[in-house]
Design an enzyme around this catalytic site. Sequence first.
Site, short mmCIF file in Angstrom:
data_model
loop_
_atom_site.label_atom_id
_atom_site.label_comp_id
_atom_site.label_asym_id
_atom_site.label_seq_id
_atom_site.Cartn_x
_atom_site.Cartn_y
_atom_site.Cartn_z
N ASN A 43 0.98 -7.36 -2.35
CA ASN A 43 1.26 -7.73 -0.96
C ASN A 43 -0.06 -7.84 -0.20
O ASN A 43 -0.96 -7.01 -0.39
CB ASN A 43 2.25 -6.78 -0.29
CG ASN A 43 1.88 -5.31 -0.38
OD1 ASN A 43 1.21 -4.88 -1.31
ND2 ASN A 43 2.33 -4.54 0.59
N GLU A 45 -1.13 -8.10 3.62
CA GLU A 45 -0.61 -8.02 4.99
C GLU A 45 -1.56 -8.67 5.98
O GLU A 45 -2.70 -9.03 5.67
CB GLU A 45 -0.36 -6.55 5.34
CG GLU A 45 0.72 -5.95 4.45
CD GLU A 45 1.15 -4.56 4.86
OE1 GLU A 45 0.45 -3.90 5.66
OE2 GLU A 45 2.21 -4.12 4.37
N CYS A 54 4.34 -11.18 0.37
CA CYS A 54 4.78 -10.14 -0.56
C CYS A 54 4.13 -10.31 -1.93
O CYS A 54 3.69 -11.41 -2.30
CB CYS A 54 6.30 -10.21 -0.74
SG CYS A 54 7.24 -9.75 0.71
N GLU A 56 5.48 -10.37 -4.89
CA GLU A 56 6.17 -11.31 -5.79
C GLU A 56 5.73 -12.74 -5.51
O GLU A 56 5.45 -13.53 -6.43
CB GLU A 56 7.69 -11.23 -5.61
CG GLU A 56 8.29 -9.87 -5.91
CD GLU A 56 8.37 -8.97 -4.69
OE1 GLU A 56 7.41 -8.92 -3.90
OE2 GLU A 56 9.42 -8.31 -4.54
N CYS A 87 12.49 -8.96 -1.24
CA CYS A 87 13.08 -9.37 0.04
C CYS A 87 13.80 -10.71 -0.13
O CYS A 87 13.69 -11.38 -1.16
CB CYS A 87 11.99 -9.47 1.12
SG CYS A 87 10.99 -10.97 1.02
N CYS A 90 11.52 -13.75 -0.90
CA CYS A 90 11.06 -13.74 -2.30
C CYS A 90 12.18 -14.14 -3.24
O CYS A 90 11.96 -14.87 -4.21
CB CYS A 90 10.49 -12.38 -2.67
SG CYS A 90 8.87 -12.09 -1.93
N1 THU Z 1 6.89 -6.06 0.16
C1 THU Z 1 6.57 -6.68 -1.01
O1 THU Z 1 5.41 -7.02 -1.26
N2 THU Z 1 7.57 -6.90 -1.89
C2 THU Z 1 8.85 -6.46 -1.76
O2 THU Z 1 9.64 -6.59 -2.67
C3 THU Z 1 9.27 -5.86 -0.49
C4 THU Z 1 8.23 -5.67 0.54
C5 THU Z 1 5.80 -5.74 1.09
C6 THU Z 1 5.72 -6.53 2.34
C7 THU Z 1 4.95 -5.58 3.25
O3 THU Z 1 3.57 -5.74 3.01
C8 THU Z 1 5.37 -4.20 2.78
O4 THU Z 1 5.93 -4.39 1.50
C9 THU Z 1 6.35 -3.51 3.69
O5 THU Z 1 7.42 -4.32 3.98
#
Ligand code: THU
Length: 127
Positions: A43, A45, A54, A56, A87, A90
Amino acid sequence: MTDYRKLVDEALAAKAYAYAPYSGLHVGAALLCNDSEIFTGVNVENVSYGATNCAERTAVFKAVSEGKREFSAIAVTSDLDKPIYPCGICRQVLTEFKIPIVIVADRNGNYKIHRTEELIPNAFSEF
Ligand code: THU
């Protein structure tokens, strides 16, 4: 049942590179191509939270942007004691590239296997 240990381990290792200064949740993914190559993702941000990508999607976009189009599975893991699930956005991206299997793992590498169709039933696809 296929052994996804290596794929989960790659996702766990990738997690170290997560850029998550806002949520503090480090997520790692590993995407298995049909030719056996593995692309990892984390991820990434952003201070404008909606610009976050994310783990994935990072893995999928890395692979697609290097010419890959055929995939067999993706593993995802995080710092959590329970498996992390992709999510909605994704799940839609996994559907786009027909990635059939999603392996969800906890921080210790314990994992569960799902079919993507289970996670996003009646997905919007071809029209
Ligand atoms: N996130 C992911 O990278 N993958 C997931 O399957 C769920 C959420 C990340 C997005 C964000 O940076 C952090 O987790 C909190 O939501």
